[in-house]
Structures are given as C-alpha cells and as structure tokens.
Write a protein that holds these residues in place. Structure first.
Motif, PDB file in Angstrom:
ATOM      1  N   LEU A  25       0.833  -1.206   0.000  1.00 57.05           N
ATOM      2  CA  LEU A  25       0.000   0.000   0.000  1.00 57.05           C
ATOM      3  C   LEU A  25       0.867   1.256   0.000  1.00 57.05           C
ATOM      4  N   VAL A  26       1.834   1.313   0.894  1.00 59.22           N
ATOM      5  CA  VAL A  26       2.703   2.498   0.962  1.00 59.22           C
ATOM      6  C   VAL A  26       3.527   2.632  -0.313  1.00 59.22           C
ATOM      7  N   ASN A  27       4.040   1.515  -0.827  1.00 55.60           N
ATOM      8  CA  ASN A  27       4.845   1.589  -2.046  1.00 55.60           C
ATOM      9  C   ASN A  27       4.032   2.113  -3.228  1.00 55.60           C
ATOM     10  N   ARG A  28       2.772   1.731  -3.301  1.00 55.84           N
ATOM     11  CA  ARG A  28       1.919   2.257  -4.381  1.00 55.84           C
ATOM     12  C   ARG A  28       1.731   3.760  -4.234  1.00 55.84           C
ATOM     13  N   VAL A  29       1.566   4.216  -3.002  1.00 53.69           N
ATOM     14  CA  VAL A  29       1.334   5.642  -2.764  1.00 53.69           C
ATOM     15  C   VAL A  29       2.577   6.462  -3.095  1.00 53.69           C
ATOM     16  N   ILE A  30       3.733   6.041  -2.595  1.00 54.42           N
ATOM     17  CA  ILE A  30       4.940   6.863  -2.770  1.00 54.42           C
ATOM     18  C   ILE A  30       5.473   6.834  -4.203  1.00 54.42           C
ATOM     19  N   PHE A 162      16.896  14.723 -14.754  1.00 53.05           N
ATOM     20  CA  PHE A 162      15.787  14.644 -13.810  1.00 53.05           C
ATOM     21  C   PHE A 162      16.207  14.026 -12.475  1.00 53.05           C
ATOM     22  N   GLU A 163      17.499  13.703 -12.330  1.00 49.31           N
ATOM     23  CA  GLU A 163      17.962  13.045 -11.098  1.00 49.31           C
ATOM     24  C   GLU A 163      17.664  13.874  -9.864  1.00 49.31           C
ATOM     25  N   LYS A 164      17.824  15.194  -9.954  1.00 50.26           N
ATOM     26  CA  LYS A 164      17.597  16.046  -8.791  1.00 50.26           C
ATOM     27  C   LYS A 164      16.134  16.025  -8.364  1.00 50.26           C
ATOM     28  N   ILE A 165      15.226  15.997  -9.339  1.00 54.13           N
ATOM     29  CA  ILE A 165      13.798  15.950  -9.025  1.00 54.13           C
ATOM     30  C   ILE A 165      13.462  14.660  -8.273  1.00 54.13           C
ATOM     31  N   VAL A 166      13.957  13.532  -8.804  1.00 55.29           N
ATOM     32  CA  VAL A 166      13.695  12.237  -8.166  1.00 55.29           C
ATOM     33  C   VAL A 166      14.348  12.177  -6.791  1.00 55.29           C
ATOM     34  N   SER A 167      15.564  12.734  -6.667  1.00 55.58           N
ATOM     35  CA  SER A 167      16.264  12.741  -5.389  1.00 55.58           C
ATOM     36  C   SER A 167      15.481  13.522  -4.336  1.00 55.58           C
ATOM     37  N   ILE A 168      14.945  14.662  -4.723  1.00 51.86           N
ATOM     38  CA  ILE A 168      14.132  15.469  -3.797  1.00 51.86           C
ATOM     39  C   ILE A 168      12.894  14.692  -3.372  1.00 51.86           C
ATOM     40  N   HIS A 169      12.262  14.019  -4.335  1.00 50.82           N
ATOM     41  CA  HIS A 169      11.073  13.215  -4.010  1.00 50.82           C
ATOM     42  C   HIS A 169      11.430  12.131  -2.994  1.00 50.82           C
ATOM     43  N   MET A 170      12.534  11.415  -3.238  1.00 48.91           N
ATOM     44  CA  MET A 170      12.934  10.326  -2.344  1.00 48.91           C
ATOM     45  C   MET A 170      13.295  10.835  -0.947  1.00 48.91           C
ATOM     46  N   PHE A 173       9.701  13.926   0.044  1.00 50.14           N
ATOM     47  CA  PHE A 173       8.283  13.626  -0.127  1.00 50.14           C
ATOM     48  C   PHE A 173       7.924  12.183   0.241  1.00 50.14           C
ATOM     49  N   VAL A 174       8.847  11.247   0.006  1.00 48.73           N
ATOM     50  CA  VAL A 174       8.581   9.859   0.395  1.00 48.73           C
ATOM     51  C   VAL A 174       8.336   9.730   1.904  1.00 48.73           C
ATOM     52  N   PRO A 175       9.167  10.331   2.775  1.00 46.21           N
ATOM     53  CA  PRO A 175       8.870  10.248   4.210  1.00 46.21           C
ATOM     54  C   PRO A 175       7.513  10.845   4.576  1.00 46.21           C
ATOM     55  N   ILE A 176       7.129  11.934   3.923  1.00 49.45           N
ATOM     56  CA  ILE A 176       5.840  12.570   4.229  1.00 49.45           C
ATOM     57  C   ILE A 176       4.683  11.684   3.780  1.00 49.45           C
ATOM     58  N   ASN A 187       9.102   5.564  10.962  1.00 46.44           N
ATOM     59  CA  ASN A 187       8.731   5.336   9.569  1.00 46.44           C
ATOM     60  C   ASN A 187       9.858   4.624   8.831  1.00 46.44           C
ATOM     61  N   PRO A 188       9.699   3.324   8.500  1.00 48.64           N
ATOM     62  CA  PRO A 188      10.786   2.582   7.861  1.00 48.64           C
ATOM     63  C   PRO A 188      11.108   3.064   6.450  1.00 48.64           C
ATOM     64  N   TRP A 189      10.191   3.756   5.797  1.00 51.44           N
ATOM     65  CA  TRP A 189      10.454   4.212   4.425  1.00 51.44           C
ATOM     66  C   TRP A 189      11.481   5.342   4.368  1.00 51.44           C
ATOM     67  N   LYS A 190      11.835   5.889   5.515  1.00 54.26           N
ATOM     68  CA  LYS A 190      12.909   6.887   5.534  1.00 54.26           C
ATOM     69  C   LYS A 190      14.235   6.279   5.092  1.00 54.26           C
ATOM     70  N   ALA A 191      14.371   4.966   5.242  1.00 52.71           N
ATOM     71  CA  ALA A 191      15.606   4.281   4.846  1.00 52.71           C
ATOM     72  C   ALA A 191      15.728   4.135   3.335  1.00 52.71           C
ATOM     73  N   LEU A 192      14.643   4.394   2.600  1.00 54.41           N
ATOM     74  CA  LEU A 192      14.667   4.220   1.152  1.00 54.41           C
ATOM     75  C   LEU A 192      15.680   5.142   0.474  1.00 54.41           C
ATOM     76  N   TYR A 193      15.815   6.359   0.989  1.00 57.06           N
ATOM     77  CA  TYR A 193      16.735   7.306   0.369  1.00 57.06           C
ATOM     78  C   TYR A 193      18.171   6.805   0.441  1.00 57.06           C
ATOM     79  N   LYS A 194      18.501   6.117   1.504  1.00 61.15           N
ATOM     80  CA  LYS A 194      19.867   5.585   1.671  1.00 61.15           C
ATOM     81  C   LYS A 194      20.193   4.582   0.566  1.00 61.15           C
TER      82      LYS A 194
END
Length: 233
Positions: A25-30, A162-170, A173-176, A187-194
C-alpha cells in the motif's frame, strides 16, 4: 557502486521488517502506482509457461510472486529472502495458489540452491539492498539454466537531468507520503533514500547485467527513475 555497506544493510533490513503490514500500500502511494505497474510489466514480459521453474530473488512479502503464481497454473516457484519475517508473510500470501512453492532463506549474493536450476529468475526492488550487487547478478546467472532468463527491476537514478527531481522526491516527499499511510512514529520508508543514492543509473544497471549475461533489452519508466532489464544466460 558495489552495494550497501554492512552497517547500512543491517539498518535497511531491520527497517524492511517493519514495512510488512503496509508494504505494498505504501509503495503504491509513494510511487504513484508505478511499483505495481512496473511489476505487472515484468510479469507480462516473463511469458510464464506451464511447467516452468521460477526464482523470485529478494521476494519480500511475495508481491511479485503472487502475480507470477496467478499465471503459472503448474510448475515450481521458489521465493528467496534473508528475512524470516518476509518469508512468513510471503507464505501467508502464497497459500491460496495450487502450485508447488518453496521458501528459501538466504542472500542474493550466496543463493543456497543448485546451479542450472531455473528457467526464469526475477528480482524486483531487491538488488539495491544487496551488499555486493555484482556477486548477486553472478549468483542469479549461476542458478539459471542455459538459455534461462533474468528479469531485473529496480529504482534507478535518472541520467537525463531529472535526477535532482527524483532525489528530492525520495529524500523529502517519500517520508511525508509514507507517514500519512503508515501512521506510526517510526517510519521505515525513511531508509529508502539511503538505498536510492547508492543505486545505479539505468545505463550502469544495464552494464552491470551485461558483465554476466546477454542483455536482450531494457525499459525505463518515469524519466529513468525505474529500470527493467531482460537478459539471458
């Protein structure tokens, strides 16, 4: 880029366990639905046939395996993951299917299965979590039969501006977005950026696969934020 450092790998794996209740569910949203869309594309391209032997490497809770099992009807489906909790969740999700399913605990870098065993190996959103991605691809090649196929899907860092746009999202916006759905303090999805900042670009991912297998084609999605590679042994 070789993969995650040991300390980061431990952190990410511990966080992954906590994603289980709302993993898909979270993966679909983010990803605005792209995690599901790209997995369906992978399954469409897999050309599942009766009697195939298939490995889902880094299966997580079995999201991709469920899609594959729906099309297998008969055959053998193996699910590999280093986490007991993920394998138990995958077991619960795959119980409804009337095919032979086996669950294997292990790392993608050291698959505890015989060589030349599988017609198809798939890995979706799992190779970025490896400590040694090159070795993981070598292992997936080892367990493939001659002429067998690898379908590798993951997040990538766009190389088209577009790397900067995706990086900002990860990063922001992904944690939010994940916090809104997950509704827990930690929130375990905070680890996704790493895992994202350490990931390949699409062309790097293709080259990594080509070092071991014959690449048939690759597809990018969302400005290069997702890449799917098809290759044969």
């Amino acid at each position: 880029m070789r993969g995650l450092e040991k300390k980061d790998w431990v952190l990410v794996e511990n966080m992954l366990v906590k994603t289980i209740p709302k993993y898909e569910l979270v993966n679909r949203v983010i990803t605005f639905g792209l995690s599901s869309k790209t997995r369906r594309k992978l399954v469409d391209l897999a050309c599942i046939r009766p009697g195939m032997t298939v490995l889902d490497a880094g299966c997580g809770p079995g999201t991709l395996s469920e899609m594959i099992a729906e099309r297998m009807h008969e055959g053998r489906l193996f699910l590999l993951d280093p986490l007991d909790e993920m394998l138990w969740q995958a077991f619960r999700n795959l119980m409804k299917f009337d095919i032979e399913v086996e669950f294997v605990k292990g790392l993608m870098e050291d698959i505890p299965l015989p060589s030349d065993m599988f017609d198809l190996v798939v890995a979706s959103y799992s190779i970025r979590d490896c400590m040694d991605r090159d070795r993981a691809i070598a292992e997936m090649k080892r367990v493939l039969k001659r002429g067998g196929r690898l379908l590798l899907l993951d997040i990538t860092r766009p190389e088209n501006g577009f790397e900067k746009i995706v990086s900002i999202h990860m990063k922001y916006f992904v944690p939010i977005l994940s916090s809104i759905v997950y509704r827990k303090r930690e929130n375990p999805w905070k680890a996704l950026y790493k895992t994202y900042v350490n990931m390949w670009t699409p062309s790097e991912m293709v080259r990594a696969v080509r070092r071991h297998l014959a690449v048939e084609f690759f597809i990018t999605f969302a400005l290069g934020a997702f890449t799917l590679v098809s290759a044969r042994k």
